[in-house]
Scaffold this active site. Structure first.
Site, PDB file in Angstrom:
ATOM      1  N   ARG A   1       7.696 -16.414   4.545  1.00  0.00           N
ATOM      2  CA  ARG A   1       7.428 -17.318   6.007  1.00  0.00           C
ATOM      3  C   ARG A   1       8.416 -16.576   7.116  1.00  0.00           C
ATOM      4  O   ARG A   1       7.912 -16.532   8.165  1.00  0.00           O
ATOM      5  CB  ARG A   1       7.958 -18.575   5.795  1.00  0.00           C
TER       6      ARG A   1
ATOM      7  N   TYR B   1       0.871 -30.880   3.949  1.00  0.00           N
ATOM      8  CA  TYR B   1       2.388 -31.064   3.857  1.00  0.00           C
ATOM      9  C   TYR B   1       2.999 -31.875   5.179  1.00  0.00           C
ATOM     10  O   TYR B   1       3.852 -31.881   5.446  1.00  0.00           O
ATOM     11  CB  TYR B   1       3.306 -29.803   4.247  1.00  0.00           C
TER      12      TYR B   1
ATOM     13  N   CYS C   1     -15.385 -33.333   7.667  1.00  0.00           N
ATOM     14  CA  CYS C   1     -15.569 -34.676   7.326  1.00  0.00           C
ATOM     15  C   CYS C   1     -14.485 -35.724   6.453  1.00  0.00           C
ATOM     16  O   CYS C   1     -14.725 -35.848   5.298  1.00  0.00           O
ATOM     17  CB  CYS C   1     -16.858 -35.088   6.711  1.00  0.00           C
ATOM     18  N   GLU C   2     -13.324 -35.568   7.053  1.00  0.00           N
ATOM     19  CA  GLU C   2     -12.209 -35.961   6.373  1.00  0.00           C
ATOM     20  C   GLU C   2     -11.260 -36.573   7.316  1.00  0.00           C
ATOM     21  O   GLU C   2     -11.026 -35.635   8.300  1.00  0.00           O
ATOM     22  CB  GLU C   2     -11.334 -35.056   5.435  1.00  0.00           C
TER      23      GLU C   2
HETATM   24  N1  LLP Z   1       9.545 -16.124  -3.651  1.00  0.00           N
HETATM   25  C1  LLP Z   1       8.899 -17.060  -4.619  1.00  0.00           C
HETATM   26  C2  LLP Z   1       9.057 -16.895  -6.079  1.00  0.00           C
HETATM   27  C3  LLP Z   1       8.266 -18.111  -4.131  1.00  0.00           C
HETATM   28  O1  LLP Z   1       7.574 -19.132  -4.769  1.00  0.00           O
HETATM   29  C4  LLP Z   1       8.035 -18.113  -2.609  1.00  0.00           C
HETATM   30  C5  LLP Z   1       7.256 -19.171  -1.961  1.00  0.00           C
HETATM   31  C6  LLP Z   1       8.714 -17.116  -1.981  1.00  0.00           C
HETATM   32  C7  LLP Z   1       9.341 -16.239  -2.548  1.00  0.00           C
HETATM   33  C8  LLP Z   1       8.584 -17.264  -0.338  1.00  0.00           C
HETATM   34  O2  LLP Z   1       9.053 -18.019   0.196  1.00  0.00           O
HETATM   35  P1  LLP Z   1       9.287 -18.132   1.812  1.00  0.00           P
HETATM   36  O3  LLP Z   1      10.285 -17.151   2.055  1.00  0.00           O
HETATM   37  O4  LLP Z   1       8.020 -17.918   2.423  1.00  0.00           O
HETATM   38  O5  LLP Z   1       9.795 -19.547   2.076  1.00  0.00           O
HETATM   39  N2  LLP Z   1       2.472 -23.094   0.927  1.00  0.00           N
HETATM   40  C9  LLP Z   1       3.804 -23.722   1.628  1.00  0.00           C
HETATM   41  C10 LLP Z   1       4.777 -22.745   1.040  1.00  0.00           C
HETATM   42  C11 LLP Z   1       4.864 -22.419  -0.197  1.00  0.00           C
HETATM   43  C12 LLP Z   1       6.004 -21.570  -0.774  1.00  0.00           C
HETATM   44  C13 LLP Z   1       5.829 -21.157  -2.236  1.00  0.00           C
HETATM   45  N3  LLP Z   1       6.879 -20.037  -2.825  1.00  0.00           N
HETATM   46  C14 LLP Z   1       3.534 -23.859   2.991  1.00  0.00           C
HETATM   47  O6  LLP Z   1       2.852 -23.614   3.557  1.00  0.00           O
HETATM   48  O7  LLP Z   1       4.696 -24.215   3.621  1.00  0.00           O
END
Ligand code: LLP
Length: 411
Positions: free
Chosen positions: A268, A308, A336-337
């Site tokens: 992210r 979320y 439609c939600e």
């Molecule tokens: N490494 C692993 C093992 C992970 O599961 C994840 C994210 C990352 C790295 C990267 O994390 P980041 O730096 O992006 O926080 N869909 C959700 C976020 C799910 C994150 C899943 N794992 C959202 O939109 O907030």
């Protein structure tokens, strides 16, 4: 409003809406900020492909020297396709299949982050079949609470991820006995959108203790994969996440003298604020208690608010700051939600049908989490660099969707 030097209006006219728009300069800047933040350590950045897996985005990061954290055979294929060297790829995930293990072994990736003993034994068997050795770290679940939302916290003992820290020593002892497994390190990832340093620090100290214990037991621990999870600003009103610089400094200090190679898996932090969702107002509906902006983008394109309750800043493409009248709106999609709502009760300049709107911070977990609910084709992705832009994923047609389906003769 512009994306680098390209007007969003031009993109909307030429590519159509809705569309994801990413900035190459911002992706580059975020990567380099992170790289600088960890530069005092011997470290590898393994960009978490799941955040934004578009080949053009991966190719850009590969060129900057990034490795990859993948969680499926598909992501592995993407990383290899853009030329990320196998020795910069780690494979995470709780449910790797034998086919995925075989592909990753054959590619000779740097490390498998193993999340259970059954997985360890499956990997050992798979490596034996190929007369290879799999380099592994166990993903350790440190029982630390972190993360912006219940659905994205991963480091608590009751989460499905990793080996509980109190079972780690036994797991390493078991791995040391397997002929086709080579222990190389430990791994942790405690959650996502983490907006304070404290949980990172708690987990880090637990990891360092564990490394010392494991080494004392004779294991050759050379890598510490600390996962991703660093949060990004989504709005002015939320907690400001720690700067990457402070995150890097904290880790560098704590690991000084430990003699491990650190691996980081940011997702992210690199992609989130490098992208927007560009969408058009279909209608403005004035209800008796609420005013609605009805967009052509919907929850199937960007599911984060529905899934979320995530906040995304929303702005019109054309606005003036000189006291234009405003209104309070609910900003919704056409699906439609009721959950197909991007934001409630937001103050915006008065919006009319046809007005272009941007939904910010959509570069990570946007396009990758899109679906085709309501038979709405996936939307295109556009990459901008300076005054040029290109479509980096085309918009499929409804016919493309229908082509994949089949009516049996007996229906
Ligand atoms: N490494 C692993 C093992 C992970 O599961 C994840 C994210 C990352 C790295 C990267 O994390 P980041 O730096 O992006 O926080 N869909 C959700 C976020 C799910 C994150 C899943 N794992 C959202 O939109 O907030």
């Amino acid at each position: 409003m512009m994306a680098e030097n390209v007007s969003l209006e031009t993109i909307a006219n030429e590519v159509g809406t809705p569309a994801y728009v990413y900035s190459a300069a911002t992706l580059t800047r975020h990567y380099q900020v992170f790289e600088a933040a960890i530069s005092k350590m011997d470290a590898l950045i393994a960009y978490s492909v799941k955040a934004n897996s578009n080949l053009a985005v991966l190719a850009l990061l590969a060129k900057l020297g990034s490795g990859a954290d993948v969680v499926s055979g598909g992501e592995l294929k993407r990383a290899l396709l853009v030329g990320i060297p196998a020795n910069k790829i780690v494979f995470s995930g709780v449910g790797k299949t034998v086919d995925e293990m075989r592909d990753a072994l054959t590619a000779d990736i740097l490390q498998f982050n193993v999340e259970s003993l059954p997985e360890l034994h499956a990997l050992n068997a798979c490596a034996k079949e190929l007369s290879m050795t799999a380099r592994i770290a166990f993903r350790i679940n440190p029982d630390v609470s972190a993360g912006g939302h219940e659905k994205i916290t991963t480091g608590k003992a009751e989460n499905k991820f990793g080996i509980n820290i109190d079972q780690a020593e036994a797991a390493y002892a078991e791995a040391a006995n397997l002929d086709h497994i080579e222990i190389t390190g430990i791994d942790m990832h405690i959650g996502s959108q983490i907006d304070t340093l404290a949980p990172f620090k708690t987990a880090l100290l637990k990891g360092i203790e564990l490394i010392k214990t494991l080494r004392a037991q004779g294991h050759n621990i050379r890598t510490f994969d600390f996962g991703g999870g660093l949060g990004i600003p989504y709005s002015e009103n939320e907690n400001t996440p720690p700067l990457p610089e402070l995150y890097g400094e904290m880790i560098s200090k704590a690991t000084q003298g430990l003699d491990v190679k650190m691996i980081f898996e940011p997702g992210r932090m690199i992609a989130g604020n490098a992208g927007i969702l560009l969408t058009k107002t279909i209608y403005v509906k004035k209800g008796s208690v609420r005013n609605f902006i009805i967009l052509d983008a919907a929850m199937n394109d960007l599911i984060r608010p529905a899934l979320y309750d995530a906040h995304h800043n929303i702005e019109p493409v054309k606005f003036s700051n000189n006291g234009a009248p405003t209104q309070i709106y609910d900003i919704v999609g056409p699906v439609c939600e009721t959950g197909d709502t991007f934001a409630k009760q937001r103050e915006l300049p008065e919006i009319e049908a046809g007005d272009l709107i941007t939904i910010h911070s959509a570069g990570a977990y946007g396009a990758v989490q899109a679906g085709q609910y309501n038979t709405r084709p996936l939307i295109p992705e556009v990459l901008v660099s300076g005054d040029k832009y290109e479509i980096i994923r085309a918009r499929p047609t409804v016919e493309d969707i229908l082509k994949t389906e089949h009516i049996p003769d007996w229906v």
